[in-house]
Design an enzyme around this catalytic site. Sequence first.
Site, mmCIF file in Angstrom:
data_model
loop_
_atom_site.group_PDB
_atom_site.id
_atom_site.type_symbol
_atom_site.label_atom_id
_atom_site.label_comp_id
_atom_site.label_asym_id
_atom_site.label_seq_id
_atom_site.Cartn_x
_atom_site.Cartn_y
_atom_site.Cartn_z
ATOM 1 N N HIS A 135 -23.553 124.989 27.240
ATOM 2 C CA HIS A 135 -24.653 125.785 27.802
ATOM 3 C C HIS A 135 -24.829 127.098 27.025
ATOM 4 O O HIS A 135 -25.939 127.427 26.579
ATOM 5 C CB HIS A 135 -24.362 126.079 29.279
ATOM 6 C CG HIS A 135 -25.423 126.874 29.972
ATOM 7 N ND1 HIS A 135 -26.408 126.284 30.738
ATOM 8 C CD2 HIS A 135 -25.654 128.209 30.025
ATOM 9 C CE1 HIS A 135 -27.199 127.238 31.216
ATOM 10 N NE2 HIS A 135 -26.757 128.416 30.806
ATOM 11 N N GLU A 136 -23.746 127.829 26.849
ATOM 12 C CA GLU A 136 -23.860 129.134 26.190
ATOM 13 C C GLU A 136 -24.190 128.986 24.710
ATOM 14 O O GLU A 136 -24.962 129.783 24.162
ATOM 15 C CB GLU A 136 -22.584 129.967 26.382
ATOM 16 C CG GLU A 136 -22.261 130.318 27.842
ATOM 17 C CD GLU A 136 -23.389 131.018 28.613
ATOM 18 O OE1 GLU A 136 -24.268 131.617 27.977
ATOM 19 O OE2 GLU A 136 -23.384 130.953 29.857
#
Length: 184
Positions: A135-136
Amino acid sequence: MGKLKIGILKINKVDKEVAEHLEKELPKIFPKSECEIISEVFPVPIEAYNKNRKQYYSSIILARIREKTKNFGFDIVLGVTELDLYVPHLNFVFGEAECPGKIAIISLHRLRPEFYGSKPNRKLHFERALKEAVHEIGHTLGLPHCSNQSCVMFFSNSILDTDRKTFHFCEKCFKLVKRKCGNG
Ligand SMILES: [Zn+2]
Ligand SMILES: [Zn+2]
């Protein structure tokens, strides 16, 4: 175009097996990428600590990682910490990233089943860490949040959201990832 080089930077002492799991799995998710754990451990900047909240301000850590690693030769640096992170006006964050940019950070603190009073479960812990890492890193590639609840770019407000989503990008998000990784 060369490979996307991802470095994993341990912030203070970090569960070695989690870092190794990320090192092994991230290149399978991001096309034409390679990943390595940076041997040097980064001590958490003390100015990031908020003694009232007993948490660390992730944006300060991000900025320090950016300075520290600017000559390390990675396209993306993912900081990994066991410490509990926050940003103002949120109770906590699972992670934060420059969007787009080069630096991301995830916290393992709230990913352990024990944090929620459940039995230890290494497999679940590893899976949650991978989801938050993907995600990051997705944000560093410029991806915004996605409304698809099973897409890894769905925003996790709580661990339930993290557990509901997969560590994969939906078709729409993956198109963007491929373009950024030079495959599309
Ligand atoms: Zn996000
Ligand atoms: Zn998506």
